[in-house]
Design an enzyme around this catalytic site. Structure first.
Site, mmCIF file in Angstrom:
data_model
loop_
_atom_site.group_PDB
_atom_site.id
_atom_site.type_symbol
_atom_site.label_atom_id
_atom_site.label_comp_id
_atom_site.label_asym_id
_atom_site.label_seq_id
_atom_site.Cartn_x
_atom_site.Cartn_y
_atom_site.Cartn_z
ATOM 1 C CG ASN A 10 20.507 0.657 8.498
ATOM 2 O OD1 ASN A 10 19.864 -0.123 7.781
ATOM 3 N ND2 ASN A 10 19.999 1.203 9.591
ATOM 4 C CD1 TRP A 11 22.430 0.910 1.778
ATOM 5 C CD2 TRP A 11 21.662 -0.670 0.380
ATOM 6 N NE1 TRP A 11 23.347 0.756 0.767
ATOM 7 C CE2 TRP A 11 22.908 -0.202 -0.108
ATOM 8 C CE3 TRP A 11 20.995 -1.672 -0.341
ATOM 9 C CZ2 TRP A 11 23.497 -0.705 -1.276
ATOM 10 C CZ3 TRP A 11 21.580 -2.183 -1.501
ATOM 11 C CH2 TRP A 11 22.815 -1.697 -1.962
ATOM 12 C CE LYS A 12 18.320 4.251 8.760
ATOM 13 N NZ LYS A 12 17.957 5.396 9.566
ATOM 14 C CG HIS A 95 18.101 0.902 13.516
ATOM 15 N ND1 HIS A 95 17.131 1.863 13.453
ATOM 16 C CD2 HIS A 95 19.231 1.459 13.006
ATOM 17 C CE1 HIS A 95 17.661 2.958 12.925
ATOM 18 N NE2 HIS A 95 18.920 2.738 12.636
ATOM 19 C CD GLU A 97 15.132 3.938 11.323
ATOM 20 O OE1 GLU A 97 15.310 2.989 10.533
ATOM 21 O OE2 GLU A 97 15.760 5.019 11.246
ATOM 22 C CD GLU A 165 22.547 3.940 14.564
ATOM 23 O OE1 GLU A 165 23.162 4.250 13.548
ATOM 24 O OE2 GLU A 165 21.424 3.421 14.532
ATOM 25 N N GLY A 171 18.836 10.416 10.970
ATOM 26 C CA GLY A 171 18.053 10.925 9.848
ATOM 27 C C GLY A 171 17.609 12.372 10.022
ATOM 28 C CB SER A 211 23.078 13.028 10.907
ATOM 29 O OG SER A 211 21.664 12.959 10.924
ATOM 30 N N GLY A 232 23.327 5.624 7.660
ATOM 31 C CA GLY A 232 22.035 5.441 7.000
ATOM 32 C C GLY A 232 22.011 6.168 5.666
ATOM 33 N N GLY A 233 21.478 7.371 5.663
ATOM 34 C CA GLY A 233 21.268 8.151 4.423
ATOM 35 C C GLY A 233 22.478 8.197 3.505
HETATM 36 P P1 PGA Z 1 21.387 8.228 9.321
HETATM 37 O O1 PGA Z 1 20.952 6.802 9.904
HETATM 38 O O2 PGA Z 1 22.848 8.134 8.978
HETATM 39 O O3 PGA Z 1 20.513 8.437 8.118
HETATM 40 O O4 PGA Z 1 21.134 9.237 10.400
HETATM 41 C C1 PGA Z 1 21.807 6.081 10.752
HETATM 42 C C2 PGA Z 1 21.111 4.817 11.188
HETATM 43 O O5 PGA Z 1 19.900 4.845 11.412
HETATM 44 O O6 PGA Z 1 21.749 3.763 11.328
#
Ligand code: PGA
Length: 248
Positions: A10-12, A95, A97, A165, A171, A211, A232-233
């Site tokens: 997930n590049w966000k 998600h 966010e 999640e 994050g 994470s 994500g990251g």
């Molecule tokens: P993260 O993000 O791996 O940076 O914690 C995961 C996500 O939000 O899907």
């Protein structure tokens, strides 16, 4: 019953056409022998360039959101058919966010999920509790609500992917322990059995997200009920390949 593992990035709101294309070109040889399904969910504007960059490889391209209407007066939104036109296979829905910053609710998650399924996309529906909810023992209650309302009226639940999640792990560098992730995902699977059917619960793919990285993916993926990851990251670099190759 065996479930094919599924690792999705997930590049966000990160990357550009140039950096995204370079990353995909770097990843292609690194992930080509993966035993799992592989996908990168990217910002909508990058979808045409990234589907082109990934063409002919085992990296599918996904989107990060989709609107529920087929078309109409929804300034700034993107429909499922528009995503399909560019070769999108998966779409992240709900998600945390989007729930936190953009007013996403279980009701809108449900509408988006039904629209995505209707168009033949595979929704990756995100659920998970806040830190205060976990600490006050409300995790299962929150998940019960997110699953019952977010997944209402779905005919074939095995056509979706669920990403568990925990919001406190996203994050933050604070991953759920293998045991915490396993316990909660087993609970989600049991709940799917109750809400839909026991056979569907055995079949549905449930990912862990929060994470997840090259160092902790092996332990998480070794758990019975964890079928993959939403990353994500670590999906913004070639580390993503190490997660995809967790079993090598
Ligand atoms: P993260 O993000 O791996 O940076 O914690 C995961 C996500 O939000 O899907």
């Amino acid at each position: 019953m065996s479930r094919k593992p599924f690792i999705a990035g997930n590049w966000k709101m990160n990357m550009t056409a140039a950096s995204g294309e370079k990353l995909i070109k770097d990843l292609i040889p690194l992930v080509k022998d993966a035993d799992c399904d592989v996908c990168l969910c990217v910002p909508a504007i990058l979808i045409p360039a990234m589907t082109k960059a990934a063409a002919g490889s085992n990296i599918a391209i996904g989107a990060e959101n989709v609107h529920w209407a087929a078309s109409g007066a929804y300034t700034g939104e993107i429909s499922a058919d528009m995503l399909k036109e560019y070769g999108v296979k998966y779409v992240i829905i709900g998600h945390s966010e989007r729930r936190q910053y953009f007013g996403e609710t279980d009701r809108t998650v449900n509408k988006r999920t039904l629209a995505a399924l209707n168009a033949g996309l595979t929704p990756i529906v995100c659920v998970g509790e806040l830190l205060e909810e976990r600490e006050s023992g409300k995790t299962n209650e929150v998940l019960d609500r997110q699953l019952a309302e977010g997944l209402k009226d779905i005919e074939d639940i095995t056509k979706i992917v669920i990403a568990y999640e925990p919001v406190w792990a996203i994050g933050t560098g604070r991953t759920a322990t293998d045991a915490q992730a396993q316990e909660t995902i087993a609970y989600i699977r049991k709940k799917i059995g109750e809400l839909f059917c026991p056979k569907c619960a055995e079949k549905i793919i449930i990912q862990y997200g929060g994470s997840m990285n090259a160092g902790n993916c092996k332990g998480l993926m070794a758990q019975n009920d964890i079928d993959g990851g939403l990353i994500g990251g670590a999906s913004l670099k070639t580390d993503f390949a190490a997660i995809v190759n967790y079993n090598k």
